[in-house]
Design a protein around this motif. Structure first.
Motif, mmCIF file in Angstrom:
data_model
loop_
_atom_site.group_PDB
_atom_site.id
_atom_site.type_symbol
_atom_site.label_atom_id
_atom_site.label_comp_id
_atom_site.label_asym_id
_atom_site.label_seq_id
_atom_site.Cartn_x
_atom_site.Cartn_y
_atom_site.Cartn_z
ATOM 1 N N ASN A 150 20.243 -16.063 19.923
ATOM 2 C CA ASN A 150 19.909 -15.952 20.914
ATOM 3 C C ASN A 150 19.031 -17.032 22.052
ATOM 4 O O ASN A 150 19.788 -16.685 23.014
ATOM 5 C CB ASN A 150 19.180 -14.692 20.622
ATOM 6 N N GLY A 151 18.451 -17.193 21.482
ATOM 7 C CA GLY A 151 17.360 -18.131 23.118
ATOM 8 C C GLY A 151 18.300 -19.339 23.153
ATOM 9 O O GLY A 151 18.652 -19.804 24.869
ATOM 10 N N ALA A 152 19.466 -19.255 21.859
ATOM 11 C CA ALA A 152 20.628 -21.514 22.542
ATOM 12 C C ALA A 152 21.736 -20.410 23.345
ATOM 13 O O ALA A 152 21.949 -21.268 24.344
ATOM 14 C CB ALA A 152 21.014 -21.740 20.824
ATOM 15 N N ALA A 153 21.819 -19.084 23.090
ATOM 16 C CA ALA A 153 22.761 -18.166 23.627
ATOM 17 C C ALA A 153 22.497 -17.997 25.331
ATOM 18 O O ALA A 153 23.061 -18.328 26.131
ATOM 19 C CB ALA A 153 23.339 -17.065 23.026
ATOM 20 N N ALA A 154 21.277 -17.984 25.644
ATOM 21 C CA ALA A 154 20.577 -17.761 26.540
ATOM 22 C C ALA A 154 20.885 -18.717 27.430
ATOM 23 O O ALA A 154 20.934 -18.752 28.149
ATOM 24 C CB ALA A 154 18.949 -17.092 27.117
ATOM 25 N N TRP A 155 20.600 -20.433 26.478
ATOM 26 C CA TRP A 155 20.234 -21.888 27.557
ATOM 27 C C TRP A 155 22.019 -21.330 27.564
ATOM 28 O O TRP A 155 22.121 -22.256 29.238
ATOM 29 C CB TRP A 155 19.916 -22.447 27.149
ATOM 30 N N TRP A 174 27.196 -21.948 9.800
ATOM 31 C CA TRP A 174 26.485 -21.784 8.325
ATOM 32 C C TRP A 174 25.041 -21.152 8.031
ATOM 33 O O TRP A 174 25.258 -20.844 6.274
ATOM 34 C CB TRP A 174 25.933 -23.700 8.893
ATOM 35 N N ASN A 175 24.177 -20.664 8.761
ATOM 36 C CA ASN A 175 23.181 -20.180 8.188
ATOM 37 C C ASN A 175 23.167 -18.666 7.954
ATOM 38 O O ASN A 175 22.132 -18.236 6.807
ATOM 39 C CB ASN A 175 22.551 -19.852 9.152
ATOM 40 N N ASP A 176 24.121 -17.785 8.464
ATOM 41 C CA ASP A 176 23.970 -16.572 8.474
ATOM 42 C C ASP A 176 25.508 -16.399 8.574
ATOM 43 O O ASP A 176 25.821 -15.558 9.413
ATOM 44 C CB ASP A 176 23.286 -15.916 8.468
ATOM 45 N N GLU A 177 26.231 -15.966 8.063
ATOM 46 C CA GLU A 177 27.497 -16.141 8.344
ATOM 47 C C GLU A 177 28.371 -15.164 8.022
ATOM 48 O O GLU A 177 28.645 -14.733 9.427
ATOM 49 C CB GLU A 177 29.280 -16.344 6.637
ATOM 50 N N VAL A 178 27.332 -13.990 8.176
ATOM 51 C CA VAL A 178 27.590 -12.177 7.847
ATOM 52 C C VAL A 178 27.364 -11.765 9.421
ATOM 53 O O VAL A 178 28.101 -11.255 10.215
ATOM 54 C CB VAL A 178 27.279 -11.506 7.043
ATOM 55 N N ALA A 179 25.835 -12.546 9.693
ATOM 56 C CA ALA A 179 25.792 -11.931 11.010
ATOM 57 C C ALA A 179 26.324 -12.401 12.146
ATOM 58 O O ALA A 179 26.638 -11.983 13.279
ATOM 59 C CB ALA A 179 23.676 -12.145 11.079
ATOM 60 N N ALA A 180 26.456 -13.938 12.139
ATOM 61 C CA ALA A 180 27.086 -14.719 12.551
ATOM 62 C C ALA A 180 28.900 -13.962 13.173
ATOM 63 O O ALA A 180 28.838 -13.729 14.734
ATOM 64 C CB ALA A 180 27.586 -16.087 12.527
ATOM 65 N N THR A 181 29.285 -13.695 11.930
ATOM 66 C CA THR A 181 30.593 -12.516 12.274
ATOM 67 C C THR A 181 30.819 -11.841 12.823
ATOM 68 O O THR A 181 31.424 -11.453 13.257
ATOM 69 C CB THR A 181 30.935 -12.188 10.485
ATOM 70 N N GLN A 182 29.592 -11.044 12.786
ATOM 71 C CA GLN A 182 29.318 -9.331 13.757
ATOM 72 C C GLN A 182 28.580 -9.839 15.066
ATOM 73 O O GLN A 182 29.388 -8.790 15.464
ATOM 74 C CB GLN A 182 27.694 -8.811 13.124
ATOM 75 N N TRP A 183 27.961 -11.128 14.823
ATOM 76 C CA TRP A 183 28.166 -11.411 16.854
ATOM 77 C C TRP A 183 29.537 -11.234 17.280
ATOM 78 O O TRP A 183 29.886 -11.113 18.442
ATOM 79 C CB TRP A 183 26.587 -12.316 16.801
ATOM 80 N N VAL A 184 29.931 -12.185 16.873
ATOM 81 C CA VAL A 184 31.083 -12.496 17.378
ATOM 82 C C VAL A 184 32.733 -11.295 17.672
ATOM 83 O O VAL A 184 32.930 -11.260 18.214
ATOM 84 C CB VAL A 184 31.865 -13.657 16.504
ATOM 85 N N GLU A 185 32.695 -9.807 16.699
ATOM 86 C CA GLU A 185 32.953 -9.487 16.508
ATOM 87 C C GLU A 185 32.896 -8.250 17.607
ATOM 88 O O GLU A 185 33.771 -7.706 17.858
ATOM 89 C CB GLU A 185 32.866 -7.996 15.495
#
Length: 149
Positions: free
Chosen positions: A26-31, A53-64
């Motif tokens: 989230n910090g990286a995205a804010a930057w 690579w660290n949390d595929e499920v959470a990353a996928t949900q974020w992109v969705e």
């Protein structure tokens, strides 16, 4: 970063975002949101790749949850490497969801090269199943022909 040439700045920002996202996506995205608009997609792709690579499920949900557009296309491109290793049909489905034709073709090319190098049997799975839309299938086959010569 301001002193770097634009062609050098984008990859550097993407790498910074990718490393930062390993600990704080989230910090990286804010930057990344504060970067110039043209630099955001590559950096955002790096964030999602690291996150996937660290949390595929959470990353996928974020992109969705993202609206369609260049940042979502970049985010999808960040998901693809992890998905190819874990769920080929999901990777193909996400590639087909990329709105930008050049980016979609780039990801199909990457998929074809990965499958050619890593697992030739998976190529048969992609081609024999209905995993690819007809317009994407032609690009995929064309890339396969280019990598097997």
């Amino acid at each position: 970063m301001d002193r770097m040439a634009p062609e050098q700045r984008g990859p550097a920002e993407a790498r910074i975002a990718q490393v930062w996202a390993q600990h704080d996506p989230n910090g990286a995205a804010a930057w990344v949101a504060r970067l110039p608009e043209n630099d955001q997609p590559a950096a955002f792709q790096g964030i999602v790749q690291s996150y996937a690579w660290n949390d595929e499920v959470a990353a996928t949900q974020w992109v969705e949850s993202m609206p369609n557009g260049p940042l979502r296309d970049a985010a999808i491109s960040g998901l693809i490497p992890a998905l190819i290793k874990s769920d080929l049909s999901a990777a193909v489905a996400w590639i087909q969801d990329i709105r930008s034709v050049p980016e979609r073709e780039k990801q199909l090319t990457s998929l074809a090269k990965t499958l050619t190098k890593d697992d030739p049997e998976m190529i048969a799975q992609v081609l024999q199943g209905n995993l690819l839309a007809p317009e994407n299938r032609a690009a995929f086959v064309q890339e396969l022909e280019g990598t097997t010569r």
